[in-house]
Each structure stands twice: as C-alpha cells, then as structure tokens.
Design a protein around this motif. Sequence first.
Motif, short mmCIF file in Angstrom:
data_model
loop_
_atom_site.label_atom_id
_atom_site.label_comp_id
_atom_site.label_asym_id
_atom_site.label_seq_id
_atom_site.Cartn_x
_atom_site.Cartn_y
_atom_site.Cartn_z
N LYS A 81 -14.81 2.97 -10.80
CA LYS A 81 -14.63 4.42 -10.98
C LYS A 81 -13.39 4.88 -10.21
CE LYS A 81 -17.56 7.27 -12.96
NZ LYS A 81 -17.26 7.95 -14.21
N GLY A 82 -13.24 4.36 -9.00
CA GLY A 82 -12.09 4.71 -8.17
C GLY A 82 -10.79 4.27 -8.81
N LEU A 83 -10.74 3.03 -9.30
CA LEU A 83 -9.52 2.52 -9.91
C LEU A 83 -9.18 3.28 -11.18
CD1 LEU A 83 -10.16 -1.32 -9.36
CD2 LEU A 83 -8.88 0.25 -7.91
N ASP A 94 1.26 4.94 -8.12
CA ASP A 94 1.69 4.80 -6.73
C ASP A 94 0.48 4.88 -5.79
OD1 ASP A 94 1.32 7.46 -7.45
OD2 ASP A 94 3.03 8.23 -6.31
N LEU A 95 -0.46 5.78 -6.11
CA LEU A 95 -1.66 5.91 -5.28
C LEU A 95 -2.54 4.67 -5.46
CD1 LEU A 95 -2.70 9.66 -5.85
CD2 LEU A 95 -1.02 8.72 -4.26
N LEU A 96 -2.60 4.18 -6.69
CA LEU A 96 -3.43 3.00 -6.99
C LEU A 96 -2.96 1.79 -6.20
CD1 LEU A 96 -5.73 1.80 -8.65
CD2 LEU A 96 -4.10 1.31 -10.46
N LYS A 97 -1.65 1.67 -6.06
CA LYS A 97 -1.10 0.52 -5.31
C LYS A 97 -1.55 0.59 -3.85
CE LYS A 97 2.86 -2.27 -4.32
NZ LYS A 97 4.29 -2.48 -4.28
N ILE A 98 -1.48 1.79 -3.27
CA ILE A 98 -1.90 1.97 -1.87
C ILE A 98 -3.36 1.54 -1.69
CG2 ILE A 98 -2.36 3.71 -0.08
CD1 ILE A 98 0.10 5.27 -1.18
N ILE A 99 -4.21 2.00 -2.61
CA ILE A 99 -5.64 1.69 -2.55
C ILE A 99 -5.90 0.20 -2.73
CG2 ILE A 99 -7.84 1.99 -3.78
CD1 ILE A 99 -7.18 4.45 -2.44
N SER A 100 -5.22 -0.39 -3.73
CA SER A 100 -5.48 -1.80 -4.05
C SER A 100 -5.10 -2.72 -2.89
CB SER A 100 -4.71 -2.20 -5.31
OG SER A 100 -5.09 -1.36 -6.38
N VAL A 101 -4.01 -2.38 -2.21
CA VAL A 101 -3.60 -3.17 -1.04
C VAL A 101 -4.69 -3.07 0.03
CG1 VAL A 101 -1.95 -3.29 0.89
CG2 VAL A 101 -1.12 -3.02 -1.46
N ALA A 102 -5.23 -1.87 0.22
CA ALA A 102 -6.29 -1.67 1.23
C ALA A 102 -7.53 -2.51 0.90
CB ALA A 102 -6.66 -0.19 1.32
N VAL A 103 -7.93 -2.53 -0.37
CA VAL A 103 -9.13 -3.30 -0.78
C VAL A 103 -8.90 -4.79 -0.53
CG1 VAL A 103 -10.61 -3.95 -2.71
CG2 VAL A 103 -9.87 -1.59 -2.48
N ARG A 104 -7.71 -5.27 -0.89
CA ARG A 104 -7.40 -6.69 -0.68
C ARG A 104 -7.47 -7.03 0.82
NH1 ARG A 104 -1.48 -7.84 -1.18
NH2 ARG A 104 -1.57 -7.43 1.06
N GLU A 105 -6.85 -6.17 1.62
CA GLU A 105 -6.80 -6.46 3.07
C GLU A 105 -8.18 -6.41 3.70
OE1 GLU A 105 -3.48 -4.54 5.17
OE2 GLU A 105 -2.67 -6.47 4.58
N MET A 106 -9.02 -5.46 3.27
CA MET A 106 -10.36 -5.36 3.84
C MET A 106 -11.16 -6.63 3.57
SD MET A 106 -10.86 -1.41 2.82
CE MET A 106 -12.63 -1.28 2.89
N SER A 107 -11.04 -7.16 2.34
CA SER A 107 -11.76 -8.39 2.00
C SER A 107 -11.24 -9.55 2.83
CB SER A 107 -11.58 -8.73 0.51
OG SER A 107 -11.78 -7.60 -0.28
N GLU A 108 -9.91 -9.63 2.97
CA GLU A 108 -9.32 -10.71 3.75
C GLU A 108 -9.75 -10.64 5.21
OE1 GLU A 108 -5.12 -11.65 1.38
OE2 GLU A 108 -5.05 -10.56 3.27
#
Length: 327
Positions: A122-124, A134-148
Amino acid sequence: MKIVEQIKLPIAKEMELFEKKFRESMSSKVALLNRITHYIVNRKGKQMRPMFVFLTAKMVANSNGVNERTYRGASVIELIHTATLVHDDVVDDSNKRRGFFSINALWKNKIAVLVGDYLLSKGLLLSIDNNDFDLLKIISVAVREMSEGELLQIEKARRLDITEDIYYEIIRQKTATLIAACCSLGACSVVPEDKETVEKMRKFGELIGMAFQIKDDLFDYTDDAIGKPTGIDIKEQKMTLPLIYALNHCSKKEKNWVINSVKNYNKDKKRVGEVIQFVKDKNGLVYAEKMMIQFQQEALSLIQDFPSSTYKDSLELMVNYVIERKK
C-alpha cells in the motif's frame, strides 16, 4: 503541557488531516483486513515519524505550507513503519506491542505476515500512483537498509564479536535510516530540486536516530520504572554500546566471563545483574551517554542556519526530547 503535545503544536492542523488521510490509505475490500488495520490505527503511538516529516517540510519551505506530496510522504512512512513493526513482532515472537496484543498474538503469524506485506505494498503504491518516484526511492532505500541492519545484528549476535563501528552501522541501518527517511521526505516533498537541503535533512534525521537508539540501549541498564525490564538486551544476547565499551576496556579474563554470561547464563537473573553492574563499573553508561550527546549536538548544528520559526523550535525540542525521554 506534555512535551510531545508542545512539539506537535505548530503542525496540529496537519497532523489531524494526516490521520484522516492515513486511515483512508489503509482501506481495503477485505473485511478481515479492515478489522485488523482499524485495530492498528486505534493503537497508534506518539507518531513521531509523521511529525518529523511535517516539521521538516515546514521549516525548509519557510512556512510556505505543506502540499499533498508531504501528506503522501508521511502516510507512506507510517505505512512502511507499521508494516515493519507487524513483521518484527512475528520475528521476535512477541505477543505485546505498546501494552496491547500484537497482530500475531490475536490473528496468528500467517495473517500478521500477510498484513505486513499488504501495508508495505500500500505504501509503495501510494507513491507510484502519484508519480512520487523521488519519494519512493527514499523509502525503498530505508526498507532495504532496515532489513540489512536486522540481519547484520542477527549474524553478529551469534558470535558476539561486535566492534563499536559495526554497532554504529547496525543502529544506523536498523533505526536511524527510517528517521533519516522522514526528514529527507519532508524536505523533498516541498523543495525536490534542492538536493543539498534534502541531503542535509537526511543527515539530520540519521544523527537523531543514532542518539535515539543509544538512549534505548541505556534504558536496559537503568531501573525498570520505564516499563522495559532491565537486562532484556542481555537476555536476548544483543550487544549494545555500553556493553561493547566495557568489553573493550577490561582484562581477557573479565571479557571471557562476560561473553560466557551473555551466551550461556542470559536467563539467570543474578548473573545478568552482575553483568549490568560490571558494565556500570567500567563506565559503559558514561561513554554511551557521551556518544549520544555527540550525535544530538551534531544534529542540532545542521539546522542552525535555517531561519527562526516555530517549526525549527519544535524540531530542536524533538531532538532534545529524544535523549531526555523517560521511555
């Protein structure tokens, strides 16, 4: 007035409208899903993340107001944050969240995982449907980093070989990256072309996130009046800054005793108490507090050049609240 209410004051109108938009962004045609998302929305926390989005946007735009993109950014971050909490409770096998039953406790793991996936998508989609790439890129980087960050922590917990640098990397990814995303989202929603300001606000959020996590780690060593049982990180074999510092400043014999305690006696109340005392004696808490204040001061210095405003005041209050809070 409670400090959180005071921080919220300049953006009270925006927060009210945000709540409405956030509820709408969760709706579905599936009755079960609506029941669960209704349960989630009614048990919300302090909503620090959307507050960071709105305060940053307002401070940066010089109070030219926020726009629809700002609301979408705040909704996306809250949807993704909620998704990660739902998944976290499954991973940690936790039955409670903020004093209420967690989704997995009420509806079982399978449903909780699916609800987390639903909120994530829903967020994506909220970003994609509105071309907020541009906002989606910021969010997606955050999701990747949190999992890592979570996986790095799990990998290191097995061997208990965390250095101070690795610890900072774990908390940067696990905690700080989401607050960094809030602040860069807020800035990017109003001044997308000003890359320097967006990056400055990202760094600002990251530094606050680092201070926030160190404060959380310190709670583990203080009395349990804050509702978080003392020594819980030790019981879960989590290496936090006070413990890492103590291990770096003790004899080999002491180090072996601590690691053996954390690995094999982490359920033994007396032994956990001894480890806590050992960390205090080795100035682990003093050092962690010093580093926390360093991150906080660095964050404050990044917003000094912005013109004076109630939004800037609130952000400064928020930064101080992060390290002065009691829970």
